[in-house]
Design an enzyme around this catalytic site. Structure first.
Site, PDB file in Angstrom:
ATOM      1  N   ARG A   1       0.812  -1.228   0.000  1.00  0.00           N
ATOM      2  CA  ARG A   1       0.000   0.000   0.000  1.00  0.00           C
ATOM      3  C   ARG A   1       0.840   1.271   0.000  1.00  0.00           C
ATOM      4  NH1 ARG A   1      -2.866  -3.928   1.556  1.00  0.00           N
ATOM      5  NH2 ARG A   1      -0.878  -4.499   2.427  1.00  0.00           N
TER       6      ARG A   1
ATOM      7  N   ARG B   1      11.102   3.869   3.431  1.00  0.00           N
ATOM      8  CA  ARG B   1      10.743   2.885   4.466  1.00  0.00           C
ATOM      9  C   ARG B   1      12.010   2.131   4.828  1.00  0.00           C
ATOM     10  NH1 ARG B   1       5.722  -1.252   4.492  1.00  0.00           N
ATOM     11  NH2 ARG B   1       4.738   0.713   5.092  1.00  0.00           N
TER      12      ARG B   1
ATOM     13  N   HIS C   1       4.718   5.628  11.506  1.00  0.00           N
ATOM     14  CA  HIS C   1       4.253   5.476  10.124  1.00  0.00           C
ATOM     15  C   HIS C   1       3.313   6.653   9.849  1.00  0.00           C
ATOM     16  CE1 HIS C   1       3.095   3.898   6.358  1.00  0.00           C
ATOM     17  NE2 HIS C   1       2.802   2.654   6.679  1.00  0.00           N
TER      18      HIS C   1
HETATM   19  N1   CP Z   1      -0.404  -0.123   5.756  1.00  0.00           N
HETATM   20  C1   CP Z   1       0.814  -0.359   5.198  1.00  0.00           C
HETATM   21  O1   CP Z   1       1.803   0.262   5.552  1.00  0.00           O
HETATM   22  O2   CP Z   1       0.809  -1.330   4.247  1.00  0.00           O
HETATM   23  P1   CP Z   1       2.091  -1.793   3.433  1.00  0.00           P
HETATM   24  O3   CP Z   1       3.037  -2.448   4.404  1.00  0.00           O
HETATM   25  O4   CP Z   1       1.554  -2.751   2.399  1.00  0.00           O
HETATM   26  O5   CP Z   1       2.717  -0.585   2.824  1.00  0.00           O
END
Ligand code: CP
Length: 314
Positions: free
Chosen positions: A55, A105, A133
């Site tokens: 996402r 990230r 986050h």
């Molecule tokens: N919610 C979220 O951070 O999903 P991903 O790890 O798929 O980016």
């Protein structure tokens, strides 16, 4: 204060007024996405993902592409010069000359903050270890605001892995700044919210916190139920994960005891903690939440880049 050129490392880097500005713009983008289709023409997003993501990375990419910009970066650090031992500082010094805004990230807490200290371009934290986050938090706050019409005076329950879940740490910190929110923390004893964070929020914001191991006992009093995945990748041994992984499974039968207008939220990905039979319940808004992530990231990047977002009449 203008958001142009700023970094977003922690959701509390922005004031509540600045957050509202992002949400107001995201609302406009939801209503009329096409109108914003070229506001970032010529701009480039750099994506540095040292950890897996679906996402966050793809919604950032989608957001930039939907505003007419371009994207470069990596989703697997082993294909970059990081595998040769390049430091974060050197990587970002170069990358910020290739891109106008960067999302990172990283499994290590503090890595995006370090990157921001060496970057001429705005750096956005796309998730750092079990720490923060912030763009998930923006997504969560926008979702709450759109469904509830407000972000204050809410009873918010966090359920699952509150120890390692960075989405929880970010969201509870951000919500603590809104008036009258109270929190119910539902977790196994081993996965409780870190004491230091809990005590900091209580001392700083005088928040009301209840801790319990039972979802069933408290579900009837909750306005928002924020379910989370047990964070397998942060456990030190497989046996502990196997013992705790199915601590909470929300299903339609448990929802019978919840308020009719309670929201079930989840940052996703889910594993077992929400049964598929909840997906059709109107209270389950987690897929809509993921969709709103595109718009909040569009709004965020447009404001950090300082592009003209005044599209009325163009
Ligand atoms: N919610 C979220 O951070 O999903 P991903 O790890 O798929 O980016």
């Amino acid at each position: 204060m203008s958001l142009k050129g700023r970094h977003l490392i922690d959701p509390n880097d922005f004031t509540l007024e600045e957050l509202s500005r992002i949400f107001d713009l995201a609302d406009k983008m939801i209503d009329n996405r096409e109108a914003y289709g070229s506001i970032c023409k010529g701009k480039i997003l750099g994506t540095l993902f040292y950890e897996p993501s679906t996402r966050t990375r793809l919604s950032f990419e989608s957001a930039m592409l939907r505003m007419g910009g371009s994207v470069l970066g990596f989703s697997d650090a082993s294909t970059s010069s990081v595998s040769k031992g390049e430091s974060i500082a050197d990587t970002i010094r170069v990358l910020c000359t290739y891109a106008d805004v960067v999302v990172m990230r990283h499994p290590k807490e503090g890595a995006p903050k370090l990157a921001s200290e060496y970057s001429a371009a705005p750096v956005i934290n796309g998730g750092d270890g079990g720490h923060q986050h912030p763009t998930q938090t923006l997504t969560d706050l926008l979702t709450i605001r759109r469904y509830k019409g407000r972000i204050d005076q809410l009873t918010v329950a966090f359920c699952g892995d509150l120890k390692f879940g960075r989405t929880v740490h970010s969201l509870i910190s951000a919500l603590s700044r809104y008036q009258g929110c109270r929190f119910v923390l539902i977790s196994p004893n081993e996965l409780r919210l870190p004491e230091t964070l809990k005590n900091y929020l209580i001392e700083k914001y005088n928040i009301d916190v209840v801790e319990t191991e039972s979802l069933e006992k408290v579900i009837n009093e909750v306005d928002i139920l924020y379910m989370t995945r047990i964070q397998k990748e942060r456990f030190f041994n497989e046996a502990d994960y196997m013992r705790l992984k199915d601590s909470y499974i929300l299903n339609r039968s448990k929802l019978k005891h919840a308020k009719k207008d309670m929201l079930v939220m989840h940052p996703l990905p889910r594993v077992n903690e929400i049964s598929y039979d909840v997906d059709d319940d109107p209270r389950g808004v987690y897929f809509k939440q993921a969709e709103y992530g595109i718009y909040v990231r569009m709004a965020l990047m447009a404001l950090l880049l300082g592009v003209d977002v005044n599209v009325e009449g163009k």
